[in-house]
Design a protein around this motif. Structure first.
Motif, PDB file in Angstrom:
ATOM      1  N   ASN A  82       6.780 -25.285  37.755  1.00 44.93           N
ATOM      2  CA  ASN A  82       6.180 -24.955  39.053  1.00 44.93           C
ATOM      3  C   ASN A  82       4.691 -25.260  39.069  1.00 44.93           C
ATOM      4  OD1 ASN A  82       8.605 -24.101  40.068  1.00 44.93           O
ATOM      5  ND2 ASN A  82       8.163 -21.913  39.926  1.00 44.93           N
ATOM      6  N   ASN A  83       3.984 -24.847  38.021  1.00 43.39           N
ATOM      7  CA  ASN A  83       2.539 -25.056  37.974  1.00 43.39           C
ATOM      8  C   ASN A  83       2.180 -26.534  37.841  1.00 43.39           C
ATOM      9  OD1 ASN A  83       1.912 -22.317  38.194  1.00 43.39           O
ATOM     10  ND2 ASN A  83       1.997 -21.999  35.986  1.00 43.39           N
ATOM     11  N   LEU A  84       2.994 -27.274  37.095  1.00 44.25           N
ATOM     12  CA  LEU A  84       2.732 -28.698  36.956  1.00 44.25           C
ATOM     13  C   LEU A  84       2.904 -29.419  38.293  1.00 44.25           C
ATOM     14  CD1 LEU A  84       2.111 -31.174  35.251  1.00 44.25           C
ATOM     15  CD2 LEU A  84       4.514 -31.229  34.544  1.00 44.25           C
ATOM     16  N   ILE A  85       3.998 -29.152  38.982  1.00 42.34           N
ATOM     17  CA  ILE A  85       4.236 -29.795  40.272  1.00 42.34           C
ATOM     18  C   ILE A  85       3.192 -29.352  41.304  1.00 42.34           C
ATOM     19  CG2 ILE A  85       5.852 -29.973  42.199  1.00 42.34           C
ATOM     20  CD1 ILE A  85       6.579 -31.612  39.685  1.00 42.34           C
ATOM     21  N   LYS A  86       2.830 -28.079  41.276  1.00 37.02           N
ATOM     22  CA  LYS A  86       1.798 -27.590  42.199  1.00 37.02           C
ATOM     23  C   LYS A  86       0.483 -28.342  41.989  1.00 37.02           C
ATOM     24  CE  LYS A  86       1.285 -23.120  42.625  1.00 37.02           C
ATOM     25  NZ  LYS A  86       0.848 -21.703  42.344  1.00 37.02           N
ATOM     26  N   THR A  87       0.145 -28.582  40.720  1.00 38.88           N
ATOM     27  CA  THR A  87      -1.090 -29.307  40.406  1.00 38.88           C
ATOM     28  C   THR A  87      -1.031 -30.739  40.910  1.00 38.88           C
ATOM     29  OG1 THR A  87      -1.422 -27.937  38.443  1.00 38.88           O
ATOM     30  CG2 THR A  87      -2.622 -30.036  38.533  1.00 38.88           C
ATOM     31  N   VAL A 181      -5.450 -30.438  28.385  1.00 41.74           N
ATOM     32  CA  VAL A 181      -5.485 -29.332  29.346  1.00 41.74           C
ATOM     33  C   VAL A 181      -4.653 -28.190  28.778  1.00 41.74           C
ATOM     34  CG1 VAL A 181      -5.799 -30.813  31.373  1.00 41.74           C
ATOM     35  CG2 VAL A 181      -3.480 -30.213  30.622  1.00 41.74           C
ATOM     36  N   SER A 182      -4.759 -27.038  29.379  1.00 37.85           N
ATOM     37  CA  SER A 182      -3.923 -25.905  28.984  1.00 37.85           C
ATOM     38  C   SER A 182      -2.464 -26.201  29.313  1.00 37.85           C
ATOM     39  CB  SER A 182      -4.355 -24.643  29.728  1.00 37.85           C
ATOM     40  OG  SER A 182      -5.701 -24.321  29.454  1.00 37.85           O
ATOM     41  N   HIS A 183      -1.570 -25.569  28.572  1.00 34.89           N
ATOM     42  CA  HIS A 183      -0.150 -25.700  28.891  1.00 34.89           C
ATOM     43  C   HIS A 183       0.082 -25.133  30.294  1.00 34.89           C
ATOM     44  CE1 HIS A 183       4.188 -25.060  28.731  1.00 34.89           C
ATOM     45  NE2 HIS A 183       4.196 -25.947  27.754  1.00 34.89           N
ATOM     46  N   PRO A 184       0.917 -25.773  31.101  1.00 32.06           N
ATOM     47  CA  PRO A 184       1.125 -25.295  32.476  1.00 32.06           C
ATOM     48  C   PRO A 184       1.623 -23.857  32.585  1.00 32.06           C
ATOM     49  CG  PRO A 184       1.962 -27.520  32.233  1.00 32.06           C
ATOM     50  CD  PRO A 184       1.598 -27.048  30.849  1.00 32.06           C
ATOM     51  N   SER A 185       2.235 -23.326  31.530  1.00 32.49           N
ATOM     52  CA  SER A 185       2.711 -21.936  31.592  1.00 32.49           C
ATOM     53  C   SER A 185       1.602 -20.925  31.331  1.00 32.49           C
ATOM     54  CB  SER A 185       3.836 -21.713  30.572  1.00 32.49           C
ATOM     55  OG  SER A 185       3.342 -21.819  29.244  1.00 32.49           O
ATOM     56  N   TYR A 186       0.447 -21.391  30.880  1.00 34.36           N
ATOM     57  CA  TYR A 186      -0.662 -20.493  30.548  1.00 34.36           C
ATOM     58  C   TYR A 186      -1.129 -19.755  31.794  1.00 34.36           C
ATOM     59  CZ  TYR A 186      -5.113 -18.907  28.593  1.00 34.36           C
ATOM     60  OH  TYR A 186      -6.173 -18.142  28.161  1.00 34.36           O
ATOM     61  N   SER A 189      -5.750 -18.864  36.974  1.00 30.94           N
ATOM     62  CA  SER A 189      -5.755 -19.042  38.424  1.00 30.94           C
ATOM     63  C   SER A 189      -5.511 -20.506  38.772  1.00 30.94           C
ATOM     64  CB  SER A 189      -7.094 -18.588  39.011  1.00 30.94           C
ATOM     65  OG  SER A 189      -8.131 -19.458  38.594  1.00 30.94           O
ATOM     66  N   ASP A 190      -5.037 -20.741  39.980  1.00 34.09           N
ATOM     67  CA  ASP A 190      -4.866 -22.122  40.434  1.00 34.09           C
ATOM     68  C   ASP A 190      -6.195 -22.866  40.401  1.00 34.09           C
ATOM     69  OD1 ASP A 190      -2.175 -21.767  40.853  1.00 34.09           O
ATOM     70  OD2 ASP A 190      -2.353 -21.463  43.022  1.00 34.09           O
ATOM     71  N   ALA A 191      -7.260 -22.185  40.799  1.00 28.25           N
ATOM     72  CA  ALA A 191      -8.575 -22.831  40.828  1.00 28.25           C
ATOM     73  C   ALA A 191      -8.993 -23.291  39.441  1.00 28.25           C
ATOM     74  CB  ALA A 191      -9.618 -21.876  41.411  1.00 28.25           C
ATOM     75  N   ALA A 192      -8.759 -22.442  38.430  1.00 29.19           N
ATOM     76  CA  ALA A 192      -9.114 -22.807  37.058  1.00 29.19           C
ATOM     77  C   ALA A 192      -8.251 -23.960  36.559  1.00 29.19           C
ATOM     78  CB  ALA A 192      -8.970 -21.595  36.144  1.00 29.19           C
ATOM     79  N   ARG A 193      -6.976 -23.931  36.887  1.00 32.43           N
ATOM     80  CA  ARG A 193      -6.081 -25.005  36.457  1.00 32.43           C
ATOM     81  C   ARG A 193      -6.474 -26.336  37.107  1.00 32.43           C
ATOM     82  NH1 ARG A 193      -1.652 -23.724  34.191  1.00 32.43           N
ATOM     83  NH2 ARG A 193      -1.430 -21.816  35.428  1.00 32.43           N
ATOM     84  N   PHE A 194      -6.746 -26.283  38.408  1.00 34.87           N
ATOM     85  CA  PHE A 194      -7.123 -27.509  39.099  1.00 34.87           C
ATOM     86  C   PHE A 194      -8.447 -28.061  38.564  1.00 34.87           C
ATOM     87  CE2 PHE A 194      -4.801 -25.681  43.056  1.00 34.87           C
ATOM     88  CZ  PHE A 194      -3.577 -25.961  42.467  1.00 34.87           C
TER      89      PHE A 194
END
Length: 212
Positions: A82-87, A181-186, A189-194
């Motif tokens: 989910n996080n990978l696709i969201k990114t 990058v961090s693993h997508p399951s980590y 926040s979305d902002a930090a991941r992006f």
């Protein structure tokens, strides 16, 4: 089984063994895909290679045999995917019209073999050996991606597997851009991941490197 762009898989890959792991080809599923996550992002003609730690344990496959057409497929709805696709959607790299084999991304694992302990998260059994056994499969994958330009290690283990063996020299030899990058399951926040992923998709050159 669905359509895949997967190249012919050599016998040496099918024969890889470790006592704490199972090779997916031991199940004789007839699967054409080398990586389970090809069912999510499986474009071998793509420019981007995403490398996570591992797929699911062997028990995931065994529980699905006889209930789905291809047990060796990604698990929908989990935070990693989910996080990978969201990114990717945030950076407008995929949309509703994107297909698995025409998305510009191939998603694989640093550990090709499936762990037998049933554990979904945590350190891999005999991690160093498992990653060493799997490294040639990752290298094979890179060699079969003619348009590869960007390699993204998602998480500590993926980065360690690249930097410890023959993969980093292969990346340098082809002048590929390499990011961590961090693993997508980590949990972040979305902002930090992006923010971590932004250097990858803003294409700021080979020096761009998001830290784990």
């Amino acid at each position: 089984m669905g359509d895949f762009k997967t190249p012919r898989i050599p016998m040496w890959i099918k024969k890889l063994r470790h006592p704490s792991y199972t090779n997916i080809f031991d199940y004789n599923l007839g699967n054409k895909n080398l990586w389970g996550t090809e069912t999510l992002l499986g474009d071998w003609d793509g420019e981007y290679l995403f490398i996570a730690k591992d797929f699911y344990p062997s028990s995931y496959i065994e529980e699905r045999i006889g209930t789905v057409a291809n047990p060796y497929c990604h698990k929908p709805g989990i935070p990693t995917n989910n996080n990978l696709i969201k990114t990717l959607r945030y950076f407008r790299n995929i949309d509703e019209e994107s297909t698995t084999t025409d998305c510009n991304f191939l998603y694989i694992s640093a550990c090709f073999l499936l762990r037998n302990d049933g554990v979904v998260r945590g350190a891999l059994p005999d991690e160093q050996a498992a990653l060493a056994i799997s490294a040639p499969v990752v290298l094979f994958t890179m060699e079969k991606m003619p348009n590869l330009r960007y390699v993204v290690a998602m998480g500590r283990q993926a980065a360690a597997s690249i930097e410890a063996g023959a993969l980093e020299p292969a990346i340098r030899a082809r002048n590929l851009a390499y990011f961590q990058v961090s693993h997508p399951s980590y949990a972040m926040s979305d902002a930090a991941r992006f923010s971590e992923w932004e250097p990858i998709f803003r294409k700021r050159g080979r020096s761009g490197r998001a830290r784990v």
